[in-house]
Design a protein around this motif. Sequence first.
Motif, PDB file in Angstrom:
ATOM      1  N   SER A  25       0.845  -1.188   0.000  1.00 55.98           N
ATOM      2  CA  SER A  25       0.000   0.000   0.000  1.00 55.98           C
ATOM      3  C   SER A  25       0.888   1.247   0.000  1.00 55.98           C
ATOM      4  O   SER A  25       2.088   1.180   0.297  1.00 55.98           O
ATOM      5  CB  SER A  25      -0.908   0.017   1.224  1.00 55.98           C
ATOM      6  OG  SER A  25      -0.163   0.307   2.389  1.00 55.98           O
ATOM      7  N   VAL A  26       0.252   2.360  -0.344  1.00 56.61           N
ATOM      8  CA  VAL A  26       0.950   3.643  -0.321  1.00 56.61           C
ATOM      9  C   VAL A  26       1.514   3.895   1.083  1.00 56.61           C
ATOM     10  O   VAL A  26       2.682   4.269   1.243  1.00 56.61           O
ATOM     11  CB  VAL A  26      -0.036   4.758  -0.747  1.00 56.61           C
ATOM     12  CG1 VAL A  26       0.524   6.141  -0.443  1.00 56.61           C
ATOM     13  CG2 VAL A  26      -0.378   4.613  -2.229  1.00 56.61           C
ATOM     14  N   ARG A  27       0.689   3.627   2.090  1.00 56.43           N
ATOM     15  CA  ARG A  27       1.126   3.825   3.478  1.00 56.43           C
ATOM     16  C   ARG A  27       2.340   2.960   3.814  1.00 56.43           C
ATOM     17  O   ARG A  27       3.327   3.452   4.384  1.00 56.43           O
ATOM     18  CB  ARG A  27      -0.031   3.499   4.426  1.00 56.43           C
ATOM     19  CG  ARG A  27       0.316   3.593   5.899  1.00 56.43           C
ATOM     20  CD  ARG A  27      -0.889   3.285   6.789  1.00 56.43           C
ATOM     21  NE  ARG A  27      -1.520   2.005   6.499  1.00 56.43           N
ATOM     22  CZ  ARG A  27      -1.028   0.819   6.865  1.00 56.43           C
ATOM     23  NH1 ARG A  27       0.109   0.744   7.507  1.00 56.43           N
ATOM     24  NH2 ARG A  27      -1.666  -0.297   6.563  1.00 56.43           N
ATOM     25  N   GLU A  28       2.287   1.688   3.407  1.00 58.20           N
ATOM     26  CA  GLU A  28       3.404   0.785   3.708  1.00 58.20           C
ATOM     27  C   GLU A  28       4.697   1.227   3.026  1.00 58.20           C
ATOM     28  O   GLU A  28       5.782   1.115   3.606  1.00 58.20           O
ATOM     29  CB  GLU A  28       3.050  -0.650   3.282  1.00 58.20           C
ATOM     30  CG  GLU A  28       2.068  -1.317   4.218  1.00 58.20           C
ATOM     31  CD  GLU A  28       1.451  -2.586   3.610  1.00 58.20           C
ATOM     32  OE1 GLU A  28       1.018  -3.433   4.389  1.00 58.20           O
ATOM     33  OE2 GLU A  28       1.394  -2.707   2.368  1.00 58.20           O
ATOM     34  N   ASN A  29       4.586   1.732   1.797  1.00 58.61           N
ATOM     35  CA  ASN A  29       5.781   2.223   1.110  1.00 58.61           C
ATOM     36  C   ASN A  29       6.481   3.299   1.939  1.00 58.61           C
ATOM     37  O   ASN A  29       7.703   3.282   2.100  1.00 58.61           O
ATOM     38  CB  ASN A  29       5.400   2.801  -0.262  1.00 58.61           C
ATOM     39  CG  ASN A  29       5.557   1.797  -1.390  1.00 58.61           C
ATOM     40  OD1 ASN A  29       6.645   1.589  -1.898  1.00 58.61           O
ATOM     41  ND2 ASN A  29       4.450   1.163  -1.745  1.00 58.61           N
ATOM     42  N   VAL A  30       5.684   4.225   2.457  1.00 57.01           N
ATOM     43  CA  VAL A  30       6.279   5.322   3.225  1.00 57.01           C
ATOM     44  C   VAL A  30       6.767   4.812   4.579  1.00 57.01           C
ATOM     45  O   VAL A  30       7.841   5.205   5.056  1.00 57.01           O
ATOM     46  CB  VAL A  30       5.260   6.480   3.375  1.00 57.01           C
ATOM     47  CG1 VAL A  30       5.863   7.631   4.177  1.00 57.01           C
ATOM     48  CG2 VAL A  30       4.821   6.965   1.995  1.00 57.01           C
ATOM     49  N   GLU A  31       6.027   3.881   5.174  1.00 56.44           N
ATOM     50  CA  GLU A  31       6.448   3.324   6.467  1.00 56.44           C
ATOM     51  C   GLU A  31       7.762   2.553   6.345  1.00 56.44           C
ATOM     52  O   GLU A  31       8.615   2.622   7.234  1.00 56.44           O
ATOM     53  CB  GLU A  31       5.342   2.432   7.050  1.00 56.44           C
ATOM     54  CG  GLU A  31       4.170   3.251   7.565  1.00 56.44           C
ATOM     55  CD  GLU A  31       3.017   2.414   8.094  1.00 56.44           C
ATOM     56  OE1 GLU A  31       3.064   1.171   7.968  1.00 56.44           O
ATOM     57  OE2 GLU A  31       2.061   3.005   8.628  1.00 56.44           O
ATOM     58  N   VAL A  32       7.920   1.835   5.246  1.00 57.81           N
ATOM     59  CA  VAL A  32       9.185   1.111   5.033  1.00 57.81           C
ATOM     60  C   VAL A  32      10.347   2.103   4.965  1.00 57.81           C
ATOM     61  O   VAL A  32      11.411   1.884   5.563  1.00 57.81           O
ATOM     62  CB  VAL A  32       9.121   0.266   3.737  1.00 57.81           C
ATOM     63  CG1 VAL A  32      10.513  -0.195   3.311  1.00 57.81           C
ATOM     64  CG2 VAL A  32       8.210  -0.942   3.941  1.00 57.81           C
ATOM     65  N   ALA A  33      10.129   3.216   4.254  1.00 58.03           N
ATOM     66  CA  ALA A  33      11.199   4.214   4.111  1.00 58.03           C
ATOM     67  C   ALA A  33      11.526   4.860   5.454  1.00 58.03           C
ATOM     68  O   ALA A  33      12.689   5.063   5.796  1.00 58.03           O
ATOM     69  CB  ALA A  33      10.785   5.265   3.086  1.00 58.03           C
ATOM     70  N   VAL A  34      10.481   5.169   6.228  1.00 58.83           N
ATOM     71  CA  VAL A  34      10.704   5.764   7.551  1.00 58.83           C
ATOM     72  C   VAL A  34      11.439   4.767   8.446  1.00 58.83           C
ATOM     73  O   VAL A  34      12.397   5.115   9.147  1.00 58.83           O
ATOM     74  CB  VAL A  34       9.361   6.185   8.200  1.00 58.83           C
ATOM     75  CG1 VAL A  34       9.571   6.609   9.655  1.00 58.83           C
ATOM     76  CG2 VAL A  34       8.714   7.316   7.400  1.00 58.83           C
ATOM     77  N   THR A  35      10.995   3.516   8.397  1.00 62.15           N
ATOM     78  CA  THR A  35      11.605   2.466   9.212  1.00 62.15           C
ATOM     79  C   THR A  35      13.082   2.297   8.862  1.00 62.15           C
ATOM     80  O   THR A  35      13.936   2.176   9.744  1.00 62.15           O
ATOM     81  CB  THR A  35      10.868   1.127   8.999  1.00 62.15           C
ATOM     82  OG1 THR A  35       9.491   1.317   9.305  1.00 62.15           O
ATOM     83  CG2 THR A  35      11.432   0.041   9.901  1.00 62.15           C
ATOM     84  N   ALA A  36      13.371   2.305   7.557  1.00 59.72           N
ATOM     85  CA  ALA A  36      14.765   2.138   7.111  1.00 59.72           C
ATOM     86  C   ALA A  36      15.631   3.271   7.650  1.00 59.72           C
ATOM     87  O   ALA A  36      16.740   3.039   8.138  1.00 59.72           O
ATOM     88  CB  ALA A  36      14.821   2.104   5.588  1.00 59.72           C
ATOM     89  N   ARG A  37      15.106   4.488   7.588  1.00 58.35           N
ATOM     90  CA  ARG A  37      15.898   5.613   8.084  1.00 58.35           C
ATOM     91  C   ARG A  37      16.166   5.480   9.572  1.00 58.35           C
ATOM     92  O   ARG A  37      17.244   5.782  10.065  1.00 58.35           O
ATOM     93  CB  ARG A  37      15.186   6.932   7.818  1.00 58.35           C
ATOM     94  CG  ARG A  37      16.081   8.125   8.132  1.00 58.35           C
ATOM     95  CD  ARG A  37      15.333   9.385   8.500  1.00 58.35           C
ATOM     96  NE  ARG A  37      14.758   9.312   9.825  1.00 58.35           N
ATOM     97  CZ  ARG A  37      13.473   9.420  10.098  1.00 58.35           C
ATOM     98  NH1 ARG A  37      12.604   9.596   9.122  1.00 58.35           N
ATOM     99  NH2 ARG A  37      13.045   9.338  11.339  1.00 58.35           N
TER     100      ARG A  37
END
Length: 257
Positions: free
Chosen positions: A97-109
């Motif tokens: 999902s769009v939300r998961e894409n952004v959450e993955v990026a935040v999590t990675a950072r």
Amino acid sequence: MADDFILQVRGLSKRFGGNLAVAGVDLDVRRGETLAIIGPNGAGKTTFYNLLSGRMLPTQGQILFNGKDIAGLPPHVISRLGVSRSFQINNIFTEMSVRENVEVAVTARRGEGRRWANRAGANPPVRQEAAQLLEQLSLSHLAEQRAGTISYGDKRLVEIAVVLATQPQLVLLDEPTAGMTPDETGRVVELVQGLMRTGRYTFLITEHDMRVVFDLASRILVLHHGASLILDAPAVVRADPRVREAYLGHADAELGA
Ligand SMILES: Nc1ncnc2c1ncn2[C@@H]1O[C@H](COP(=O)(O)OP(=O)(O)O)[C@@H](O)[C@H]1O
Ligand SMILES: [Mg+2]
């Protein structure tokens, strides 16, 4: 500070065999400004980004980011220092999902990759940060959509959200409106203007659409055969006969917006 430069490029060159794709470029970028890089196809714009983001090793030269030479450092190190790049091509996970894409990026950072992998969902601070980014990019209504199913323009916005999730200081946008409808282009321009007003980001933008360049950039660097042809205010660049010549007669059409 009068001369607070976030980026200082010195004599930067990249050679491919006999071809000098980037040829001794000097550039000082002020903190908080939006600088456009334009030039005909093959001028060296993408190679310049590849050098700044660490995807390619320079043949010669320095790239000072906040005073530290980052030339030749690996991409993930440069990203962690605060330089983040969007790609000309979509670079998102279409099945998520769009939300998961952004959450993955935040999590990675945040360096919580392992925990992310072990859990059904992101932790509350990650969720909150991702929700804020989606809000900032007017994407909240698409949060639960699979990223592969949303419009091309919205995908590019998700990509910008993913870039911002790294909390960059310097954002490299590679043709952010390429392939977009006029409406979508207008949205991107407004969105970048909104991000500019936060004062948190410095933008470099390569872009073919001169209306976008003139709407956003405070200064324009024109690359030609890898070298800096001119670096000045949009009105000055637009009027410069060398720039029109570099565009081989297409200048009137391309720069006349
Ligand atoms: N990976 C590569 N290997 C060899 N030559 C390349 C490579 N990438 C770019 N070039 C060459 O470098 C020059 C600049 O290309 P590029 O940076 O893509 O220009 P632009 O983005 O301005 O269109 C071109 O002559 C191109 O053919
Ligand atoms: Mg290119």
